[in-house]
Design a protein around this motif. Structure first.
Motif, PDB file in Angstrom:
ATOM      1  N   VAL A  25       0.768  -1.160   0.055  1.00 21.17           N
ATOM      2  CA  VAL A  25      -0.066   0.134  -0.100  1.00 21.17           C
ATOM      3  C   VAL A  25       0.808   1.561   0.089  1.00 21.17           C
ATOM      4  O   VAL A  25       1.808   1.229   0.742  1.00 21.17           O
ATOM      5  CB  VAL A  25      -0.856  -0.147   1.320  1.00 21.17           C
ATOM      6  CG1 VAL A  25      -1.605   1.235   1.244  1.00 21.17           C
ATOM      7  CG2 VAL A  25      -1.682  -1.161   1.290  1.00 21.17           C
ATOM      8  N   ASN A  26       0.712   2.243  -0.738  1.00 17.88           N
ATOM      9  CA  ASN A  26       1.202   3.606  -0.904  1.00 17.88           C
ATOM     10  C   ASN A  26       0.990   4.453   0.339  1.00 17.88           C
ATOM     11  O   ASN A  26       0.243   4.248   1.197  1.00 17.88           O
ATOM     12  CB  ASN A  26       1.157   4.243  -2.195  1.00 17.88           C
ATOM     13  CG  ASN A  26      -0.257   4.751  -2.490  1.00 17.88           C
ATOM     14  OD1 ASN A  26      -1.069   4.765  -1.469  1.00 17.88           O
ATOM     15  ND2 ASN A  26      -0.619   4.976  -3.685  1.00 17.88           N
ATOM     16  N   ALA A  28      -0.566   7.080   0.294  1.00 20.39           N
ATOM     17  CA  ALA A  28      -1.959   7.631   0.217  1.00 20.39           C
ATOM     18  C   ALA A  28      -3.074   6.445   0.939  1.00 20.39           C
ATOM     19  O   ALA A  28      -4.296   6.821   0.970  1.00 20.39           O
ATOM     20  CB  ALA A  28      -2.369   8.043  -0.939  1.00 20.39           C
ATOM     21  N   GLU A  30      -3.702   3.785  -0.713  1.00 19.43           N
ATOM     22  CA  GLU A  30      -4.098   2.959  -2.071  1.00 19.43           C
ATOM     23  C   GLU A  30      -3.304   1.624  -2.289  1.00 19.43           C
ATOM     24  O   GLU A  30      -2.188   1.674  -1.988  1.00 19.43           O
ATOM     25  CB  GLU A  30      -3.979   3.909  -3.253  1.00 19.43           C
ATOM     26  CG  GLU A  30      -4.822   5.187  -2.959  1.00 19.43           C
ATOM     27  CD  GLU A  30      -4.578   6.216  -3.950  1.00 19.43           C
ATOM     28  OE1 GLU A  30      -3.396   6.217  -4.473  1.00 19.43           O
ATOM     29  OE2 GLU A  30      -5.237   7.087  -4.317  1.00 19.43           O
ATOM     30  N   PRO A  31      -3.772   0.617  -2.595  1.00 15.18           N
ATOM     31  CA  PRO A  31      -3.126  -0.636  -2.996  1.00 15.18           C
ATOM     32  C   PRO A  31      -2.303  -0.369  -4.074  1.00 15.18           C
ATOM     33  O   PRO A  31      -3.049   0.098  -5.416  1.00 15.18           O
ATOM     34  CB  PRO A  31      -4.336  -1.516  -3.165  1.00 15.18           C
ATOM     35  CG  PRO A  31      -5.485  -0.893  -3.380  1.00 15.18           C
ATOM     36  CD  PRO A  31      -5.502   0.560  -2.619  1.00 15.18           C
ATOM     37  N   TYR A  62      -2.423  -3.221  -9.416  1.00 16.42           N
ATOM     38  CA  TYR A  62      -3.387  -2.516  -9.369  1.00 16.42           C
ATOM     39  C   TYR A  62      -3.342  -1.509 -10.552  1.00 16.42           C
ATOM     40  O   TYR A  62      -4.356  -0.854 -11.018  1.00 16.42           O
ATOM     41  CB  TYR A  62      -3.629  -1.737  -8.259  1.00 16.42           C
ATOM     42  CG  TYR A  62      -4.460  -2.609  -7.375  1.00 16.42           C
ATOM     43  CD1 TYR A  62      -5.923  -2.488  -6.900  1.00 16.42           C
ATOM     44  CD2 TYR A  62      -4.024  -3.635  -6.639  1.00 16.42           C
ATOM     45  CE1 TYR A  62      -6.603  -3.031  -6.320  1.00 16.42           C
ATOM     46  CE2 TYR A  62      -4.756  -4.450  -5.557  1.00 16.42           C
ATOM     47  CZ  TYR A  62      -6.039  -3.993  -5.578  1.00 16.42           C
ATOM     48  OH  TYR A  62      -6.860  -4.920  -4.751  1.00 16.42           O
ATOM     49  N   SER A  63      -2.158  -1.332 -11.227  1.00 19.59           N
ATOM     50  CA  SER A  63      -2.280  -0.195 -12.631  1.00 19.59           C
ATOM     51  C   SER A  63      -2.605  -0.991 -13.688  1.00 19.59           C
ATOM     52  O   SER A  63      -2.849  -0.270 -14.632  1.00 19.59           O
ATOM     53  CB  SER A  63      -0.599   0.328 -12.643  1.00 19.59           C
ATOM     54  OG  SER A  63       0.162  -0.747 -12.927  1.00 19.59           O
ATOM     55  N   ARG A  65      -5.548  -3.856 -14.017  1.00 20.72           N
ATOM     56  CA  ARG A  65      -6.371  -4.401 -13.354  1.00 20.72           C
ATOM     57  C   ARG A  65      -7.066  -5.291 -14.325  1.00 20.72           C
ATOM     58  O   ARG A  65      -7.509  -4.999 -15.484  1.00 20.72           O
ATOM     59  CB  ARG A  65      -7.433  -3.517 -12.761  1.00 20.72           C
ATOM     60  CG  ARG A  65      -6.968  -2.851 -11.524  1.00 20.72           C
ATOM     61  CD  ARG A  65      -7.934  -1.575 -11.200  1.00 20.72           C
ATOM     62  NE  ARG A  65      -8.219  -1.967 -10.040  1.00 20.72           N
ATOM     63  CZ  ARG A  65      -8.860  -1.261  -9.070  1.00 20.72           C
ATOM     64  NH1 ARG A  65      -8.980   0.028  -9.358  1.00 20.72           N
ATOM     65  NH2 ARG A  65      -9.375  -1.699  -8.098  1.00 20.72           N
ATOM     66  N   GLU A  72      -8.758  -9.122  -6.591  1.00 26.64           N
ATOM     67  CA  GLU A  72      -8.709  -7.776  -5.920  1.00 26.64           C
ATOM     68  C   GLU A  72      -9.476  -7.695  -4.706  1.00 26.64           C
ATOM     69  O   GLU A  72     -10.772  -7.997  -4.844  1.00 26.64           O
ATOM     70  CB  GLU A  72      -9.142  -6.638  -6.859  1.00 26.64           C
ATOM     71  CG  GLU A  72      -8.184  -6.488  -7.995  1.00 26.64           C
ATOM     72  CD  GLU A  72      -8.881  -5.517  -9.103  1.00 26.64           C
ATOM     73  OE1 GLU A  72      -9.970  -5.101  -8.462  1.00 26.64           O
ATOM     74  OE2 GLU A  72      -8.116  -4.863  -9.780  1.00 26.64           O
ATOM     75  N   HIS A  74      -8.518  -6.048  -1.641  1.00 23.92           N
ATOM     76  CA  HIS A  74      -7.884  -4.898  -0.933  1.00 23.92           C
ATOM     77  C   HIS A  74      -9.323  -3.961  -0.902  1.00 23.92           C
ATOM     78  O   HIS A  74      -9.452  -3.184  -0.172  1.00 23.92           O
ATOM     79  CB  HIS A  74      -6.660  -4.365  -1.309  1.00 23.92           C
ATOM     80  CG  HIS A  74      -6.063  -3.192  -0.413  1.00 23.92           C
ATOM     81  ND1 HIS A  74      -6.644  -1.870  -0.230  1.00 23.92           N
ATOM     82  CD2 HIS A  74      -5.407  -3.331   0.710  1.00 23.92           C
ATOM     83  CE1 HIS A  74      -6.352  -1.057   0.609  1.00 23.92           C
ATOM     84  NE2 HIS A  74      -5.293  -1.828   1.026  1.00 23.92           N
ATOM     85  N   ILE A  75      -9.618  -3.820  -2.001  1.00 24.30           N
ATOM     86  CA  ILE A  75     -10.755  -2.752  -2.320  1.00 24.30           C
ATOM     87  C   ILE A  75     -12.170  -3.270  -1.689  1.00 24.30           C
ATOM     88  O   ILE A  75     -13.139  -2.348  -1.886  1.00 24.30           O
ATOM     89  CB  ILE A  75     -10.912  -2.228  -3.707  1.00 24.30           C
ATOM     90  CG1 ILE A  75     -11.194  -3.395  -4.702  1.00 24.30           C
ATOM     91  CG2 ILE A  75      -9.447  -1.743  -4.309  1.00 24.30           C
ATOM     92  CD1 ILE A  75     -11.639  -3.265  -5.971  1.00 24.30           C
TER      93      ILE A  75
END
Length: 173
Positions: A25-26, A28, A30-31, A62-63, A65, A72, A74-75
């Motif tokens: 996770v970054n 921010a 976000e995954p 995630y870039s 998808r 996925e 995480h979302i």
């Protein structure tokens, strides 16, 4: 960046057992990438309701998808998370690379998926250990995370054999 241990309740089984996974996770929140163990269908797609099949480890970027082939979790709003590691991008990527090496080694073992023994939870546990991190206690419950305690065979990465996140000393040949 962070490496988080995620759990998602499996509705097919009354949301009692969980599917465990890892996510990078970054800053921010976000995954960026995600690692999931599970079974693969004959057509190569990830089997979301696995009961049998080859054990697989899938990395989702995630870039790029494509939920059919790369799950996925995480979302999903019902997913829960615990931070396993927090550090700069280089440190996080290095640990993630250790998990990817272990994932490739698991794939090479050609193991069969087993609902109670070798599943997403045992894969997540093996990847956490390969990164040299500690598995969360909640991830080891036999009811909530079947297979989480099951140790996969030792994972060989390069010339090292990794057992529970530690390299075994070199043995004479």
């Amino acid at each position: 960046m962070k490496i988080v241990f995620g759990s998602w309740p499996i509705r097919f089984f009354a949301s009692i057992p969980f599917h465990n996974f890892l996510a990078l996770v970054n800053e921010a929140g976000e995954p960026v990438r995600e690692l999931n163990g599970g079974a693969r269908k004959a057509d190569g797609t990830y089997n979301y309701q696995a009961l049998h099949g080859p054990l697989t480890v899938v990395e989702t970027d995630y870039s790029r998808r494509d939920p059919l082939y790369f799950p996925e979790f995480h979302i999903r709003p019902s997913s829960r998370f615990l931070t396993l590691f927090e550090g700069n991008a280089g440190e996080s990527e290095e640990r993630w690379a250790d998990a990817l090496a272990a994932a490739r080694a698991i794939e090479c073992m050609e193991l069969r998926y087993s609902l109670l023994r070798r599943n997403s939870n045992s894969v997540a546990a093996a990847l956490v250990r390969a990164m040299g991190l500690t598995l969360p206690r909640a991830a080891c419950s036999r009811i909530r995370a079947p297979g989480g305690r099951c140790v996969l065979p030792p994972v060989t990465i390069g010339r090292e054999t990794i057992v529970n996140g530690h390299a075994l000393p070199d043995r004479p040949h």
